[in-house]
Motif scaffolding. Structure first.
Motif, PDB file in Angstrom:
ATOM      1  N   GLU A  91      -9.946   1.509  -9.448  1.00  0.00           N
ATOM      2  CA  GLU A  91      -8.673   1.961  -8.892  1.00  0.00           C
ATOM      3  C   GLU A  91      -8.834   2.612  -7.520  1.00  0.00           C
ATOM      4  N   SER A  92      -9.807   2.121  -6.750  1.00  0.00           N
ATOM      5  CA  SER A  92     -10.026   2.577  -5.379  1.00  0.00           C
ATOM      6  C   SER A  92      -9.400   1.613  -4.377  1.00  0.00           C
ATOM      7  N   ALA A  93      -8.790   0.573  -4.887  1.00  0.00           N
ATOM      8  CA  ALA A  93      -8.130  -0.433  -4.052  1.00  0.00           C
ATOM      9  C   ALA A  93      -6.907  -0.943  -4.803  1.00  0.00           C
ATOM     10  N   ARG A  94      -5.985  -1.519  -4.050  1.00  0.00           N
ATOM     11  CA  ARG A  94      -4.758  -2.070  -4.636  1.00  0.00           C
ATOM     12  C   ARG A  94      -4.431  -3.383  -3.939  1.00  0.00           C
TER      13      ARG A  94
ATOM     14  N   LEU B  53      -5.259  -3.143  -0.013  1.00  0.00           N
ATOM     15  CA  LEU B  53      -5.341  -1.791   0.515  1.00  0.00           C
ATOM     16  C   LEU B  53      -6.493  -1.072  -0.172  1.00  0.00           C
ATOM     17  N   THR B  54      -7.369  -0.434   0.610  1.00  0.00           N
ATOM     18  CA  THR B  54      -8.408   0.412   0.030  1.00  0.00           C
ATOM     19  C   THR B  54      -8.053   1.850   0.350  1.00  0.00           C
ATOM     20  N   LEU B  55      -8.352   2.715  -0.587  1.00  0.00           N
ATOM     21  CA  LEU B  55      -7.955   4.115  -0.459  1.00  0.00           C
ATOM     22  C   LEU B  55      -8.927   4.918   0.391  1.00  0.00           C
ATOM     23  N   GLU B  56      -8.398   5.909   1.082  1.00  0.00           N
ATOM     24  CA  GLU B  56      -9.259   6.881   1.737  1.00  0.00           C
ATOM     25  C   GLU B  56      -9.899   7.737   0.649  1.00  0.00           C
ATOM     26  N   VAL B  57     -11.089   8.237   0.917  1.00  0.00           N
ATOM     27  CA  VAL B  57     -11.809   9.052  -0.053  1.00  0.00           C
ATOM     28  C   VAL B  57     -10.966  10.250  -0.476  1.00  0.00           C
ATOM     29  N   GLU B  58     -10.267  10.844   0.458  1.00  0.00           N
ATOM     30  CA  GLU B  58      -9.435  12.012   0.161  1.00  0.00           C
ATOM     31  C   GLU B  58      -8.113  11.642  -0.507  1.00  0.00           C
TER      32      GLU B  58
ATOM     33  N   GLU C 180     -11.582  12.580  13.091  1.00  0.00           N
ATOM     34  CA  GLU C 180     -10.670  13.219  12.140  1.00  0.00           C
ATOM     35  C   GLU C 180     -10.361  12.334  10.937  1.00  0.00           C
ATOM     36  N   ALA C 181     -10.630  11.049  11.043  1.00  0.00           N
ATOM     37  CA  ALA C 181     -10.245  10.102   9.998  1.00  0.00           C
ATOM     38  C   ALA C 181     -11.136  10.241   8.762  1.00  0.00           C
ATOM     39  N   PRO C 182     -10.524  10.397   7.587  1.00  0.00           N
ATOM     40  CA  PRO C 182     -11.315  10.436   6.358  1.00  0.00           C
ATOM     41  C   PRO C 182     -12.004   9.093   6.115  1.00  0.00           C
ATOM     42  N   GLU C 183     -13.100   9.118   5.382  1.00  0.00           N
ATOM     43  CA  GLU C 183     -13.785   7.873   5.025  1.00  0.00           C
ATOM     44  C   GLU C 183     -12.901   7.054   4.095  1.00  0.00           C
TER      45      GLU C 183
END
Length: 190
Positions: A46-49, A66-71, A149-152
């Motif tokens: 569930e780290s991508a949709r 879509l892949t999620l940002e770590v945060e 500034e961008a989260p991983e």
């Protein structure tokens, strides 16, 4: 037009196979299959949709991964494709634009033409990666003023997938079969 998450395994495999084949091409060696296998794991975690735009007849018009940002605050538009027979009608643009209205979003490319294309989707602030032609664009909802500034973004290691394929030929065959069956099933969705 309606946007929906693709959650059923068979439909998800079909959409992911089409995305990988469309974006990387059928002549790209193992790249589409490696992406398919790695992203399959991200989807399971569930780290991508996978999100799709459907017409009023419930026929698929465009698909995005879509892949999620770590945060967990935003997403990366990793893959986008429209079925060949529906291209040129703005379905991909409509999908990404609507997603970007409510979601902090980014995408990366080294192709200036794609950068210009994605800019029309609302990904307006672009930053160049150090020692690379790669650039990442952010939409207004992302609030990022620099790459620092961008989260991983959650990702997988392509080398690890290739090593797993070499170590376990049955794993390779399973993903190859899922990929081929996914492409075949995709035609029923459009």
């Amino acid at each position: 037009m309606k946007i929906s998450y693709i959650t059923g395994l068979q439909d998800r495999d079909a959409c992911l196979a089409m995305l990988c084949a469309s974006v990387f091409g059928r002549e790209a060696g193992l790249t589409p299959l490696v992406e398919f296998a790695g992203i399959s794991r991200l989807l399971e975690q569930e780290s991508a949709r996978i999100v799709a735009l459907f017409d009023d007849n419930k026929r698929l018009c465009s698909v995005a991964l879509l892949t999620l940002e770590v945060e967990g605050r935003g997403v990366e538009l990793r893959l986008l494709a429209t079925p060949e027979k529906k291209r040129g009608r703005g379905f991909g643009r409509r999908l990404v634009t609507r997603l970007g209205e409510s979601t902090a979003m980014r995408t990366s490319t080294a192709d200036p033409r794609l950068e210009a294309f994605f800019t029309t989707f609302g990904l307006e602030r672009w930053y160049r990666h150090v020692d690379s032609d790669l650039r990442t664009g952010f939409n207004a909802r992302s609030g990022v003023a620099s790459l620092d500034e961008a989260p991983e973004v959650v990702d997988f290691q392509k080398d690890a997938v290739l090593r797993a394929f070499k170590r376990d030929p049955r794993l390779f065959e399973r993903y190859k079969t899922r990929f081929a069956e996914g492409l075949e099933h995709f035609n029923t969705l459009t």
